[in-house]
Design a protein around this motif. Structure first.
Motif, short mmCIF file in Angstrom:
data_model
loop_
_atom_site.label_atom_id
_atom_site.label_comp_id
_atom_site.label_asym_id
_atom_site.label_seq_id
_atom_site.Cartn_x
_atom_site.Cartn_y
_atom_site.Cartn_z
N UNK A 195 -11.51 -11.38 50.95
CA UNK A 195 -10.86 -12.66 51.23
C UNK A 195 -11.25 -13.72 50.20
N UNK A 196 -12.54 -13.76 49.83
CA UNK A 196 -12.98 -14.76 48.86
C UNK A 196 -12.36 -14.49 47.49
N UNK A 198 -9.45 -13.09 47.00
CA UNK A 198 -8.05 -13.54 47.12
C UNK A 198 -7.99 -15.06 46.95
N UNK A 199 -8.95 -15.76 47.57
CA UNK A 199 -8.98 -17.22 47.46
C UNK A 199 -9.10 -17.65 46.00
N UNK A 200 -10.07 -17.06 45.28
CA UNK A 200 -10.26 -17.44 43.88
C UNK A 200 -9.03 -17.06 43.05
N UNK A 202 -5.98 -16.94 44.09
CA UNK A 202 -4.93 -17.92 44.40
C UNK A 202 -5.14 -19.19 43.58
N UNK A 203 -6.41 -19.64 43.50
CA UNK A 203 -6.70 -20.83 42.70
C UNK A 203 -6.40 -20.57 41.23
N UNK A 204 -6.68 -19.36 40.77
CA UNK A 204 -6.39 -19.03 39.38
C UNK A 204 -4.89 -19.01 39.12
N UNK B 4 -0.30 -24.31 50.74
CA UNK B 4 -1.32 -23.65 49.95
C UNK B 4 -2.73 -23.96 50.45
N UNK B 8 -5.68 -21.51 52.05
CA UNK B 8 -7.03 -21.44 51.49
C UNK B 8 -8.09 -21.77 52.53
N UNK B 11 -8.51 -18.85 54.88
CA UNK B 11 -9.31 -17.78 54.28
C UNK B 11 -10.81 -18.10 54.41
N UNK B 12 -11.18 -19.34 54.09
CA UNK B 12 -12.58 -19.74 54.18
C UNK B 12 -13.08 -19.67 55.61
N UNK B 15 -13.88 -16.11 56.59
CA UNK B 15 -15.15 -15.68 55.98
C UNK B 15 -16.33 -16.28 56.75
N UNK B 87 -15.06 -24.69 35.67
CA UNK B 87 -13.84 -24.03 35.23
C UNK B 87 -12.61 -24.63 35.91
N UNK B 88 -12.66 -24.70 37.26
CA UNK B 88 -11.47 -25.17 37.97
C UNK B 88 -11.23 -26.66 37.74
#
Lengths: 230, 122
Positions: A195-196, A198-200, A202-204, B4, B8, B11-12, B15, B87-88
């Motif tokens: 899941x993490x 996938x999250x990263x 998605x951000x990419x 979006x 996200x 998802x968090x 987890x 980076x982001x």
């Protein structure tokens, strides 16, 4: 998955080091080639390494009542292919062996083989298979990262079972024992890692479309867009 | 919240739930020491299988206490998180800068000057 310092008999330690070395050397060449050919990818390479750094530092409670940590190698393997991940994973393991007494120098070869070689290759393999069979990007990314994580811990179980076969039930009995400790604990963590990742990813997709297209994660046409945003 | 951002966050949340549920449900209660590391449990299993095995090499450096060790683990996570955030952040800034520059270019009539004149405040 860190086999502690001195906990593999010398012959086993040497054999795993010999098995890992070619992958790491090949990976260093691939890394140099990538950075020379695409200097702008250095930043994303750093981010992929950083993801492994974060995830392998987080020890998370699991259903078995013990704690373990994800590996973070699936993301880099999908972005840059497994050889480069062999190097980034080795750097992380060295940091932990030298500063944290977590893992060790004598067991570095074995730990590199599970976390930095088998994990990335298995994860990448599943990712490619799913992509070829038409799965949406994020589904392939989830199962790729899940597999990279879980396979690492399966390899560690095999390594320990080979080194310490059970006096009564042999290698198979020992494998059941170590597998119970590592692999079962790891299943929910592998889901978390999927899941993490996938999250990263998605951000990419939102922030680095050009880069992902160049790396072949996104297709040129943009037909990918729909699947990616899902 | 955009769609979006909602995905996200979800998802968090999953987890976080996966990490907290074993604690909340007391899944470690059957153990003498709940929620120890799997690596340590493997060491115990080795001593059960091979009671005579002696580790033949010791770490060159060992954190002197649990506190120092957790500090170093936190440092590892912080380094990684820092690089990821850089980076982001950089990407987002570049994208916004690019969009702003494009908007500024689009707002001025192309005939107003030859090329982009400097100092055109938005």
């Amino acid at each position: 998955m860190h086999i502690a310092e001195g906990y593999l008999p010398p012959v086993h330690a040497a054999a795993w080091a010999a098995a890992s070395a070619p992958f790491v050397i090949h990976g260093m060449r691939a890394l140099t080639r990538e950075v020379r050919a695409n200097p702008e990818s250095t930043l994303l390479l750093g981010a992929a390494g950083a993801f492994t750094f974060v995830l392998s530092a987080l020890k998370i409670p699991s259903v078995t009542g013990s704690c373990s940590h994800p590996t973070g190698t699936g993301l880099g393997a999908i972005l840059f292919r497994p050889p480069i991940m062999a190097v980034l994973g080795t750097i992380t393991l060295l940091f932990q062996a030298l500063l944290l007494a977590h893992g060790g120098l004598t067991t570095l070869g074995a730990n590199v083989f599970s976390l930095a070689v088998v994990g990335p290759w298995a994860g990448f393999g599943v990712y490619v298979l799913l992509r070829r069979s038409g799965a949406p990007l994020m589904v392939a990314v989830f199962f790729g990262a899940f597999t990279a994580d879980l396979s690492t811990y399966c390899v560690t179980s095999v390594q320990l079972a080979l080194a310490f076969p059970d006096p009564g039930s042999g290698v198979v009995g020992a494998l059941a024992k170590f597998g119970g400790i590592f692999a079962v604990t790891q299943i929910p963590l592998a889901v978390s890692e999927g899941l993490l990742t996938v999250l990263v990813m998605r951000l990419l997709v939102q922030s680095s479309k050009g880069e992902l297209t160049r790396l072949g994660v996104l297709l040129q046409g943009g037909a990918e867009k729909e699947a990616a945003v899902r | 919240m955009s769609r979006n951002a909602k995905i996200n966050t979800l998802l968090l949340a999953i987890v976080a739930a996966l990490a907290v549920l074993p604690l909340a449900l007391g899944l470690g209660d059957h153990k003498e020491e709940p929620f120890t590391g799997a690596d340590g449990e493997a060491e115990t299993a080795i001593t059960e299988i091979a009671p005579d095995y002696e580790p033949w090499f010791a770490p060159l450096y060992e954190p002197p206490s649990g506190e120092v060790e957790s500090a170093l683990f936190a440092l590892q996570a912080a380094l990684g998180a820092g690089v990821l955030a850089y980076y982001f952040g950089l990407r987002r800034g570049r994208r916004q800068g690019g969009a702003r520059a494009a908007a500024a270019r689009g707002a001025r009539p192309p005939a107003a000057g030859a090329g982009d004149s400097p100092g055109a405040g938005a």
